[in-house]
Design a protein around this motif. Structure first.
Motif, mmCIF file in Angstrom:
data_model
loop_
_atom_site.group_PDB
_atom_site.id
_atom_site.type_symbol
_atom_site.label_atom_id
_atom_site.label_comp_id
_atom_site.label_asym_id
_atom_site.label_seq_id
_atom_site.Cartn_x
_atom_site.Cartn_y
_atom_site.Cartn_z
ATOM 1 N N THR A 2 -18.941 -20.639 -2.676
ATOM 2 C CA THR A 2 -19.342 -20.345 -4.044
ATOM 3 C C THR A 2 -19.479 -21.651 -4.817
ATOM 4 O OG1 THR A 2 -18.154 -18.252 -3.939
ATOM 5 C CG2 THR A 2 -18.755 -19.059 -6.126
ATOM 6 N N LEU A 5 -17.339 -22.243 -9.290
ATOM 7 C CA LEU A 5 -16.321 -21.281 -9.726
ATOM 8 C C LEU A 5 -15.743 -21.787 -11.049
ATOM 9 C CD1 LEU A 5 -14.489 -20.752 -6.332
ATOM 10 C CD2 LEU A 5 -15.648 -18.967 -7.640
ATOM 11 N N GLU A 7 -12.953 -21.652 -12.696
ATOM 12 C CA GLU A 7 -11.630 -22.280 -12.716
ATOM 13 C C GLU A 7 -11.645 -23.634 -12.013
ATOM 14 O OE1 GLU A 7 -11.625 -19.326 -9.234
ATOM 15 O OE2 GLU A 7 -12.409 -19.361 -11.270
ATOM 16 N N THR A 82 -13.644 -24.461 -3.340
ATOM 17 C CA THR A 82 -12.468 -24.736 -4.185
ATOM 18 C C THR A 82 -11.907 -26.141 -4.026
ATOM 19 O OG1 THR A 82 -10.998 -23.851 -2.467
ATOM 20 C CG2 THR A 82 -11.745 -22.303 -4.186
#
Length: 124
Positions: A2, A5, A7, A82
């Motif tokens: 992804t 994101l 956050e 992430t």
């Protein structure tokens, strides 16, 4: 994977803001902290090529603390999953007609977000 994101973008944005503050205020200890402590880390500067954390740290220790103020003209932050991100800025140093470009590759480590590669260049 992804992209961007929210956050993760917020985390990298905060790390980058901390880096920018340290850069223009010559907080060498923070700059040292935010680079990955590895022989694999590199920084291509406007006038130097630095290979490894120790070379980057030594450069920072000997760099003059004057003329560091700059205006950020554009910032692009992109996160990939992430644990990986890039930050790219266009900037102009106060008193200089040249436009600068700064690219950084960031990686999440056990110690937090760290720059693993950086490149700074100037346009006439």
């Amino acid at each position: 994977m992804t992209i961007n994101l929210p956050e993760v973008v917020a985390e990298v944005t905060a790390a980058f803001a901390r880096y920018e503050d340290a850069l223009v205020n010559n907080k060498v200890e923070v700059l040292d902290e935010l680079f990955w402590d590895s022989a694999h880390t590199l920084r291509y500067g406007a006038t130097e090529n630095l290979y490894g954390y120790d070379a980057i740290k030594n450069f920072r220790a000997g760099r003059p603390a004057t003329g560091l103020s700059r205006d950020i003209l554009r910032t692009v932050i992109t996160t990939y999953g992430t644990d990986f991100a890039t930050t790219n800025v266009e900037f102009q140093r106060h008193g200089s007609p040249k436009t600068g470009r700064q690219s950084q590759t960031w990686m999440r480590t056990a110690q937090g977000w760290r720059v693993v590669a950086a490149h700074v260049s100037l346009l006439d």
